[in-house]
Write a protein that holds these residues in place. Structure first.
Motif, mmCIF file in Angstrom:
data_model
loop_
_atom_site.group_PDB
_atom_site.id
_atom_site.type_symbol
_atom_site.label_atom_id
_atom_site.label_comp_id
_atom_site.label_asym_id
_atom_site.label_seq_id
_atom_site.Cartn_x
_atom_site.Cartn_y
_atom_site.Cartn_z
ATOM 1 N N LYS A 68 69.968 21.901 45.830
ATOM 2 C CA LYS A 68 70.389 22.047 44.431
ATOM 3 C C LYS A 68 69.250 21.528 43.558
ATOM 4 C CE LYS A 68 73.957 19.846 45.870
ATOM 5 N NZ LYS A 68 75.222 19.063 46.030
ATOM 6 N N VAL A 69 68.692 22.425 42.732
ATOM 7 C CA VAL A 69 67.405 22.152 42.091
ATOM 8 C C VAL A 69 67.488 22.377 40.587
ATOM 9 C CG1 VAL A 69 64.934 22.725 42.083
ATOM 10 C CG2 VAL A 69 66.244 22.908 44.216
ATOM 11 N N GLY A 70 66.748 21.566 39.845
ATOM 12 C CA GLY A 70 66.571 21.753 38.420
ATOM 13 C C GLY A 70 65.101 21.709 38.073
ATOM 14 N N VAL A 71 64.737 22.259 36.914
ATOM 15 C CA VAL A 71 63.353 22.237 36.428
ATOM 16 C C VAL A 71 63.366 21.702 34.996
ATOM 17 C CG1 VAL A 71 61.281 23.565 35.924
ATOM 18 C CG2 VAL A 71 62.725 24.224 37.851
ATOM 19 N N LEU A 72 62.552 20.687 34.742
ATOM 20 C CA LEU A 72 62.394 20.140 33.392
ATOM 21 C C LEU A 72 60.971 20.419 32.928
ATOM 22 C CD1 LEU A 72 63.314 18.452 30.957
ATOM 23 C CD2 LEU A 72 62.568 16.410 32.206
ATOM 24 N N ASP A 73 60.853 21.123 31.827
ATOM 25 C CA ASP A 73 59.549 21.436 31.252
ATOM 26 C C ASP A 73 59.130 20.275 30.358
ATOM 27 O OD1 ASP A 73 57.317 22.534 30.109
ATOM 28 O OD2 ASP A 73 58.269 24.412 29.508
ATOM 29 N N ALA A 74 58.199 19.444 30.862
ATOM 30 C CA ALA A 74 57.760 18.271 30.115
ATOM 31 C C ALA A 74 56.515 18.535 29.282
ATOM 32 C CB ALA A 74 57.488 17.107 31.076
ATOM 33 N N ASP A 75 56.037 19.767 29.296
ATOM 34 C CA ASP A 75 54.876 20.117 28.485
ATOM 35 C C ASP A 75 55.366 20.529 27.105
ATOM 36 O OD1 ASP A 75 52.479 20.885 27.430
ATOM 37 O OD2 ASP A 75 51.901 22.186 29.090
ATOM 38 N N VAL A 76 55.621 19.530 26.260
ATOM 39 C CA VAL A 76 56.246 19.814 24.964
ATOM 40 C C VAL A 76 55.307 20.561 24.016
ATOM 41 C CG1 VAL A 76 57.841 17.882 25.135
ATOM 42 C CG2 VAL A 76 55.607 17.535 24.066
ATOM 43 N N TYR A 77 53.993 20.462 24.246
ATOM 44 C CA TYR A 77 53.052 21.156 23.369
ATOM 45 C C TYR A 77 52.851 22.618 23.777
ATOM 46 C CZ TYR A 77 51.843 16.493 21.706
ATOM 47 O OH TYR A 77 51.893 15.234 21.171
#
Length: 354
Positions: free
Chosen positions: A125-134
């Motif tokens: 069970k996987v999630g992805v968080l995009d931490a590249d806010v720029y």
């Protein structure tokens, strides 16, 4: 016979790796009856396509020991692993994996997304968080559009694509809106995205970091419980030079580096089959050897990877039988294995995570 068989099963190598079931902390149970032996194996990595080969290995082992297997059960249970001192894993997220790079343009986001797809395809069970806010790119790579729901006006529901959960600042603003923020605003946005998202029960949350070693990476190390990091590089010397800085940064802030992924390692001509190392050869392996970390995998430079990313359907999903997809699956397995060999969380935090 039961004790002998249980010990020998612990010595069996997990298919596709050089590690034994015992080294991976697998739970093995053997019970004997009149008709033969029953074996159950609980792995700390996603089972996926490993189940068939592992069953065959166990049957062969039992036959060599003069036993007959009448029942074989193979399952996986991903545990929460140790994070930085004074931090604890999130309630619903067992393991946060940071994917970083020393410089831009090495395919970090593409690698992060396809590793997530590979882990999901293996049953996690996987999630992805995009931490590249720029420069958020995860929404396009996953084919996501629209705004996420907020059932209470405070928290937000993650969006879903191809079997994984996802969240990105790119889902909260217009596509062409620039993030003209100073460091504190960007880091605050990252922690809010993580903590205000109503993540489901996740084995792995893959965090796609911006390139470099700046404010967001430091915030991640100081405030976010990270079980391990993966460094993405290309073989060329200038890329590995910058990747070394990222690796040393994670070491200094107490985040274990699970390994390196060498992207764009080789290009195979679709017409003649000629293999060419466009960005050099062996840079990732040399760096891994120098710093004593494993090379999790070498990924190809292939047109389909770029095309499928632009189309919002990662190559692991769009072309699961392709050599490129297999390369990502191999790297994801090595990633899961390296994490499984790390210390687990100390008892007493949350029964759901142990």
């Amino acid at each position: 016979m039961t004790e002998i068989l249980q010990k020998r099963i612990g010595d069996v190598l997990l298919p596709g790796t050089r590690h034994s079931l015992e080294a991976l902390g697998a739970k093995v149970k053997v019970a004997e009856g009149g008709a033969g032996a029953a074996v159950s194996v609980e792995l700390g990595v996603p089972v996926g396509t490993l189940e068939g080969p592992l069953r065959a290995s166990l049957s062969d082992l039992a036959a060599a020991e003069g036993a007959k297997l009448v029942h074989v059960e193979v399952a996986s249970r991903i545990r929460a692993h140790a994070v930085q001192p004074k931090l604890q894993p999130l309630q619903n997220v067992r393991n946060i994996i940071a994917v970083g790079s020393g410089k831009g343009g090495v395919g970090k986001s593409t690698t992060a997304v396809n590793l997530a797809m590979a882990l999901s395809a293996a049953g996690a069970k996987v999630g992805v968080l995009d931490a590249d806010v720029y420069g958020p790119s995860i929404p396009m790579m996953l084919g996501l559009s629209g705004k996420p729901d907020s059932p209470d006006g405070k928290s937000i529901e993650p969006m879903r694509a191809h079997g994984v959960e996802a969240m990105s600042i790119g889902l909260l603003v217009e596509q062409d809106t620039p993030m003209i923020w100073r460091g504190p605003m960007a880091t605050s946005a990252l922690t809010q995205l993580l903590n205000d998202t109503r993540w489901g029960d996740l084995d792995y949350l893959i965090v796609d970091l911006p390139p470099g070693t700046g404010d967001i990476q430091l915030t991640l190390a100081q405030k976010i419980p990270v079980a391990g990091a993966v460094i993405v590089t290309t073989p060329q010397d200038i890329a590995t030079l910058d990747a070394r800085k990222a690796l040393k940064m994670f070491e200094k802030v107490g985040v274990p580096v699970l390994g390196l992924v060498e992207n764009m390692a080789v290009h195979v001509c679709s017409n003649c089959g000629h293999a060419e190392h466009v960005f050099g050869e062996g840079g990732g392996q040399r760096m891994a050897s120098q710093y004593g970390v494993p090379l999790l995998g070498s990924l190809p430079l292939e047109l389909a990877i770029r095309e499928q990313g632009d189309a919002g359907v990662p190559v692991v999903v769009a072309q699961p039988d392709s050599p490129a997809a297999q390369s990502y699956r191999d790297a994801a397995l090595q990633l899961a294995v390296r994490l499984a060999m790390r210390p687990r969380v100390t008892p007493g935090i949350s029964a759901s995570l142990l």
